[in-house]
Design a protein around this motif. Structure first.
Motif, PDB file in Angstrom:
ATOM      1  N   THR A 253       0.256  -1.148  -0.067  1.00 38.16           N
ATOM      2  CA  THR A 253       0.679  -0.006  -0.211  1.00 38.16           C
ATOM      3  C   THR A 253       0.743   1.347  -0.273  1.00 38.16           C
ATOM      4  O   THR A 253       2.507   1.386   0.300  1.00 38.16           O
ATOM      5  N   THR A 254       0.129   2.351  -0.949  1.00 38.15           N
ATOM      6  CA  THR A 254       1.075   3.618  -0.844  1.00 38.15           C
ATOM      7  C   THR A 254       1.324   4.313   1.221  1.00 38.15           C
ATOM      8  O   THR A 254       2.145   5.317   1.364  1.00 38.15           O
ATOM      9  N   GLY A 255       0.377   3.426   1.870  1.00 38.77           N
ATOM     10  CA  GLY A 255       0.548   4.397   3.173  1.00 38.77           C
ATOM     11  C   GLY A 255      -0.396   5.643   3.114  1.00 38.77           C
ATOM     12  O   GLY A 255      -1.219   6.060   1.645  1.00 38.77           O
ATOM     13  N   THR A 256      -0.685   6.617   4.066  1.00 43.04           N
ATOM     14  CA  THR A 256      -1.158   7.418   3.688  1.00 43.04           C
ATOM     15  C   THR A 256      -0.605   8.900   4.092  1.00 43.04           C
ATOM     16  O   THR A 256       0.339   9.132   4.502  1.00 43.04           O
ATOM     17  N   TRP A 257      -1.004   9.889   2.942  1.00 40.62           N
ATOM     18  CA  TRP A 257       0.033  11.285   2.948  1.00 40.62           C
ATOM     19  C   TRP A 257      -0.682  12.873   3.147  1.00 40.62           C
ATOM     20  O   TRP A 257      -1.925  12.508   3.020  1.00 40.62           O
ATOM     21  N   THR A 258       0.791  13.759   3.997  1.00 40.53           N
ATOM     22  CA  THR A 258      -0.576  15.383   3.748  1.00 40.53           C
ATOM     23  C   THR A 258       0.124  16.161   2.681  1.00 40.53           C
ATOM     24  O   THR A 258       1.472  16.143   3.204  1.00 40.53           O
ATOM     25  N   PRO A 259       0.183  17.227   2.141  1.00 39.68           N
ATOM     26  CA  PRO A 259      -0.781  16.885   0.857  1.00 39.68           C
ATOM     27  C   PRO A 259      -1.288  15.115   0.356  1.00 39.68           C
ATOM     28  O   PRO A 259       0.243  15.018   0.057  1.00 39.68           O
ATOM     29  N   GLU A 260      -2.339  15.097  -0.411  1.00 44.67           N
ATOM     30  CA  GLU A 260      -2.235  13.906  -1.172  1.00 44.67           C
ATOM     31  C   GLU A 260      -0.967  14.355  -1.942  1.00 44.67           C
ATOM     32  O   GLU A 260      -1.094  14.680  -3.560  1.00 44.67           O
ATOM     33  N   PRO A 261      -0.017  13.209  -1.918  1.00 49.15           N
ATOM     34  CA  PRO A 261       0.980  13.375  -3.265  1.00 49.15           C
ATOM     35  C   PRO A 261      -0.257  13.014  -4.694  1.00 49.15           C
ATOM     36  O   PRO A 261      -1.341  12.163  -5.064  1.00 49.15           O
ATOM     37  N   THR A 262       0.513  12.898  -5.959  1.00 49.01           N
ATOM     38  CA  THR A 262       0.176  13.551  -7.931  1.00 49.01           C
ATOM     39  C   THR A 262       0.573  11.946  -7.513  1.00 49.01           C
ATOM     40  O   THR A 262      -0.439  11.534  -8.075  1.00 49.01           O
ATOM     41  N   THR A 263       2.043  11.220  -7.559  1.00 47.46           N
ATOM     42  CA  THR A 263       2.098  10.272  -7.792  1.00 47.46           C
ATOM     43  C   THR A 263       2.886   9.296  -6.755  1.00 47.46           C
ATOM     44  O   THR A 263       3.656  10.074  -6.301  1.00 47.46           O
ATOM     45  N   PHE A 264       3.075   8.292  -6.777  1.00 46.58           N
ATOM     46  CA  PHE A 264       3.979   7.339  -6.132  1.00 46.58           C
ATOM     47  C   PHE A 264       5.276   6.435  -7.034  1.00 46.58           C
ATOM     48  O   PHE A 264       5.018   5.883  -7.768  1.00 46.58           O
ATOM     49  N   SER A 265       6.378   6.140  -6.290  1.00 42.68           N
ATOM     50  CA  SER A 265       6.823   5.423  -7.381  1.00 42.68           C
ATOM     51  C   SER A 265       7.631   4.367  -5.880  1.00 42.68           C
ATOM     52  O   SER A 265       7.407   4.530  -4.283  1.00 42.68           O
ATOM     53  N   TYR A 266       8.444   3.068  -5.861  1.00 39.52           N
ATOM     54  CA  TYR A 266       8.350   1.695  -5.322  1.00 39.52           C
ATOM     55  C   TYR A 266       9.496   1.178  -5.060  1.00 39.52           C
ATOM     56  O   TYR A 266      10.106   1.001  -6.118  1.00 39.52           O
ATOM     57  N   GLN A 267      10.298   1.029  -4.252  1.00 41.05           N
ATOM     58  CA  GLN A 267      11.694  -0.237  -4.192  1.00 41.05           C
ATOM     59  C   GLN A 267      11.389  -0.789  -3.211  1.00 41.05           C
ATOM     60  O   GLN A 267      11.098  -0.626  -1.781  1.00 41.05           O
ATOM     61  N   TRP A 268      11.313  -2.351  -3.442  1.00 38.94           N
ATOM     62  CA  TRP A 268      11.608  -3.590  -2.726  1.00 38.94           C
ATOM     63  C   TRP A 268      12.696  -3.442  -1.585  1.00 38.94           C
ATOM     64  O   TRP A 268      13.764  -3.324  -2.872  1.00 38.94           O
ATOM     65  N   ASN A 269      13.170  -4.416  -0.787  1.00 42.09           N
ATOM     66  CA  ASN A 269      14.369  -4.408  -0.120  1.00 42.09           C
ATOM     67  C   ASN A 269      14.146  -5.601   0.845  1.00 42.09           C
ATOM     68  O   ASN A 269      13.749  -6.462   1.504  1.00 42.09           O
ATOM     69  N   ALA A 270      15.488  -5.423   1.029  1.00 48.88           N
ATOM     70  CA  ALA A 270      15.522  -7.401   1.447  1.00 48.88           C
ATOM     71  C   ALA A 270      16.339  -6.626   2.564  1.00 48.88           C
ATOM     72  O   ALA A 270      18.014  -6.369   2.058  1.00 48.88           O
ATOM     73  N   ASP A 271      16.761  -7.432   3.236  1.00 51.29           N
ATOM     74  CA  ASP A 271      17.531  -6.987   4.887  1.00 51.29           C
ATOM     75  C   ASP A 271      17.706  -5.664   4.849  1.00 51.29           C
ATOM     76  O   ASP A 271      18.927  -5.466   4.710  1.00 51.29           O
ATOM     77  N   ASP A 272      16.937  -4.544   4.748  1.00 48.56           N
ATOM     78  CA  ASP A 272      17.343  -2.825   4.186  1.00 48.56           C
ATOM     79  C   ASP A 272      18.089  -2.876   2.720  1.00 48.56           C
ATOM     80  O   ASP A 272      18.736  -1.682   3.171  1.00 48.56           O
TER      81      ASP A 272
END
Length: 504
Positions: A253-272
């Motif tokens: 999920t993106t979580g919740t943010w203020t103000p509402e963002p326009t777009t999101f990007s992701y990076q998956w991690n293994a042990d940080d």
């Protein structure tokens, strides 16, 4: 009719006819109008104003405003009064006069007259508002600014700006008026001011007034830089759902943010440590990740604001083989019309195995809504133009938890207005119109109402606190077509009311 020429006895001759007109024409509860708050029966008794109340006096601080309560019938009705600053009742201001103070600066004053009598239905009438209350600026003897006010703080939406008074030839009582690009910001009269998105891209200044020995001087600060967009802040971190196992799919999920963002990007991690190429909202662990913990870092983007990131909690260690899990077979659905004030109902969808517990979370344009975790949700004005979804979380004891999100509704429509109209012809060639506008989910609608009687078009009415009233003079006698066109607001839709009225 002049005030000196008003005669209750003259009006009383109209009372019997007026009562009959009310009994026939009353269809709702007018407000800002002196008619009964509820229709009772054809022989009900009402307290009615025959001449509307008015306010006289100068709209300046320290002056005296005087309320003329108008003429009421029956003549022995008890009248009470309440003064207002804009739409806020002024505590203790319940007499026929009121002297505006510093707290009324730049606000408009009005008053309500309420007529009551035992055994009769009471009514209340709101006067027209005065102009904005002003200060009397003195001449050469007024306090003089020897150093202008200064604004401290960052000109950014959501950040606090603080004004100093500067230096003056005489220190008296200080008050403040904030400006945006030189234009007065109504209600911004404190020593501090927090810019909103309305002021974004505009420069802020403050004007300080110093009142000493009955005279007032003023000085204005230098303007800030243009107000910039607020920082994006995370209020709920992203969540990873799904089994951390080879062959399973993890979803962020993106979580919740203020103000509402326009777009999101992701990076998956293994042990940080970032996993190369794992930049989608979903991720399937591979065999080389067995024994490691997975998290996701979400970056929020919004034009004019710096990017911000938030990282989810880590999963359990990745397993070589997926264990039995809760599975969604059909996604939840939403029933009900996406309109302000309407109740939406969520189905939980179907799951395998049947869950032990089910919880709900409603969203608007993908952002979680506060206090919206029941199977039903009443659409709020803030959701106009947004789409609604619901996420169902299903948990089976000993198996696990899974989530599924419904399809989005259509964009939320404005609330439907509800008219209640009363008309009366109190004198020849005259028509009095009382109107209330309400809307489900909207506390007190405002807006404008266009008025057309037959072929004549009259100036639009302003709806205040859900009410409007107007007296049309010099109109032709007989049955006439009355068209009231409510123009709507940002949260209430436009609508038209047509009826036939009789003019004496």
């Amino acid at each position: 009719m002049s005030t000196s020429g008003r005669s209750v006895s003259a009006f009383s001759r109209l009372f019997g006819v007026l009562m009959l007109a009310i009994a026939i024409a009353l269809v709702g509860v007018p407000a800002q109008a002196s008619v009964a708050s509820q229709a009772r029966s054809a022989d009900a008794t009402f307290v009615i104003d025959l001449l509307l109340p008015t306010i006289s006096g100068t709209s300046t601080i320290g002056s005296t405003l005087t309320l003329d309560p108008g003429v009421w019938t029956p003549a022995d009705a008890t009248l009470t009064y309440q003064w207002y600053s804009d739409t806020t009742a002024i505590a203790g201001a319940t007499g026929l006069t009121y002297s505006p103070g510093l707290s009324d600066f730049n606000h408009k004053i009005s008053a309500t007259v309420t007529g009551a009598k035992t055994g009769a239905s009471p009514s209340a009438v709101l006067t027209a508002q005065t102009g904005p209350i002003a200060l009397l600026i003195g001449g050469s003897s007024s306090p003089a600014s020897t150093a202008p006010p200064v604004i401290d703080g960052h000109a950014k939406v959501g950040s606090t700006l603080t004004a100093t008074t500067g230096s003056w030839s005489a220190n008296g009582t200080f008050m403040y008026q904030w400006l945006s690009d030189g234009v007065v910001i109504r209600g911004a009269n404190l020593a501090t001011f927090i810019p909103t998105s309305t002021e974004q891209g505009q420069a802020i200044s403050v004007r300080v007034y110093d009142t000493a020995s009955g005279l007032t001087g003023n000085a204005t600060s230098a303007a800030t830089q243009d107000v910039v967009a607020p920082d994006i802040t995370n209020s709920t971190i992203p969540v990873v759902s799904g089994q951390p196992a080879v062959g399973s799919t993890l979803t962020a999920t993106t979580g919740t943010w203020t103000p509402e963002p326009t777009t999101f990007s992701y990076q998956w991690n293994a042990d940080d440590v970032g996993i190369t190429g794992a930049t989608a909202s979903t991720f399937a662990p591979t065999a080389n990740l067995v024994g490691r913990q997975i998290s996701v870092t979400v970056t929020a983007h919004k034009s004019g604001s710096a990017d911000a990131t938030a990282t989810s909690a880590k999963t359990a260690t990745v397993q070589a083989v997926a264990v039995p899990a809760e599975k969604n077979l059909t996604v939840p659905t939403i029933t009900g019309v996406a309109r302000v004030g309407v109740l939406l109902t969520a189905s939980q969808g179907t799951w395998d195995p049947t869950p032990s517990t089910v919880t709900y979370q409603w969203f608007a344009n993908g952002a979680a809504l506060s206090s919206a975790s029941a199977p039903t949700f009443v659409v709020r004005p803030a959701q106009v133009g947004r789409t609604i979804t619901v996420r169902v979380t299903a948990t089976k004891t000993g198996v696990g938890t899974a989530q599924a999100t419904s399809k989005a509704t259509a964009r939320v429509a404005k609330a439907k207005p509800v008219y209640k109209v009363f008309t009366a012809s109190r004198a020849k060639h005259q028509l009095v119109i009382f109107l209330t506008v309400s809307a489900p989910g909207v506390p007190v609608p405002g807006g404008k109402v266009g008025v057309r009687l037959g072929s004549r078009v009259f100036p639009t009415l302003t709806v205040r606190n859900g009410h409007a009233q107007v007296t049309l003079n010099n109109v032709a006698s007989g049955n006439r077509k009355l068209r009231l066109s409510y123009l709507g607001t940002s949260t209430v839709a436009a609508a038209t009311n047509l009826r036939t009225v009789h003019v004496r």
